[in-house]
Motif scaffolding. Structure first.
Motif, mmCIF file in Angstrom:
data_model
loop_
_atom_site.group_PDB
_atom_site.id
_atom_site.type_symbol
_atom_site.label_atom_id
_atom_site.label_comp_id
_atom_site.label_asym_id
_atom_site.label_seq_id
_atom_site.Cartn_x
_atom_site.Cartn_y
_atom_site.Cartn_z
ATOM 1 N N HIS A 86 0.855 -1.189 0.000
ATOM 2 C CA HIS A 86 0.000 0.000 0.000
ATOM 3 C C HIS A 86 0.892 1.241 0.000
ATOM 4 O O HIS A 86 1.761 1.383 0.843
ATOM 5 C CB HIS A 86 -0.892 -0.009 1.242
ATOM 6 N N ILE A 87 0.657 2.116 -0.982
ATOM 7 C CA ILE A 87 1.455 3.339 -1.063
ATOM 8 C C ILE A 87 0.504 4.537 -0.997
ATOM 9 O O ILE A 87 -0.440 4.629 -1.776
ATOM 10 C CB ILE A 87 2.275 3.363 -2.380
ATOM 11 N N HIS A 88 0.749 5.443 -0.046
ATOM 12 C CA HIS A 88 -0.067 6.652 0.073
ATOM 13 C C HIS A 88 0.500 7.661 -0.916
ATOM 14 O O HIS A 88 1.559 8.249 -0.684
ATOM 15 C CB HIS A 88 0.003 7.200 1.496
ATOM 16 N N CYS A 94 -4.523 6.423 -2.926
ATOM 17 C CA CYS A 94 -3.753 5.265 -2.495
ATOM 18 C C CYS A 94 -3.503 4.345 -3.689
ATOM 19 O O CYS A 94 -4.377 4.155 -4.522
ATOM 20 C CB CYS A 94 -4.506 4.474 -1.440
HETATM 21 NI NI NI Z 1 -3.164 5.192 1.606
#
Ligand code: NI
Length: 134
Positions: A86-88, A94
């Motif tokens: 998961h990459i913000h 996201c």
């Molecule tokens: Ni995120």
């Protein structure tokens, strides 16, 4: 190695040569081989057997229920999901890279479920490995 000749419109060949240049292939044969492998893999994906690859989704985590629905599906397909990154991306967006492995039919169900999540901005699947069923 086998050789064969191909009839092709001049304009399409010109575009193909540009693609070869853009992607850094050393020649047309190499480019064509890779494109053929990719399409064969895509077909095996449909035919069934064991597949492995990645599902990529982008969504706005403020979208009502999107995040919880993604979490729910990850549990539903816990046998097929190997790992999840998961990459913000920014305040709202996201990116999730979900590594998957399993029966093609089951992976197709997984992908269909993910892509039907409301508020998704992007959904794609890349099959990287495929082994035909015996
Ligand atoms: Ni995120």
């Amino acid at each position: 190695m086998e050789r064969f000749s191909v009839s092709i419109e001049a304009e399409l060949l010109k575009e193909f040569d540009q693609l070869i240049k853009n992607r850094g292939y050393s020649n047309r044969s190499e480019a064509l081989r890779e494109l053929m492998r990719k399409e064969i893999l895509a077909d095996e994906w449909i035919e069934g057997g064991e597949v492995a690859g990645a599902v990529i989704i982008v969504y706005d985590h403020h979208t009502r229920d999107a995040a919880s629905e993604i979490l729910r599906l990850q549990h539903e397909f816990s046998r097929e999901i190997i790992s999840n990154q998961h990459i913000h991306l920014d305040h709202r967006n996201c990116l999730e890279i979900i590594a998957v492995r399993g029966r093609a039919e089951r992976i197709k169900d997984l992908y269909t479920s993910f892509r039907s999540i409301k508020g998704l901005k992007h959904a794609s699947i890349q099959a990287a490995y495929s082994k035909k069923a015996l």
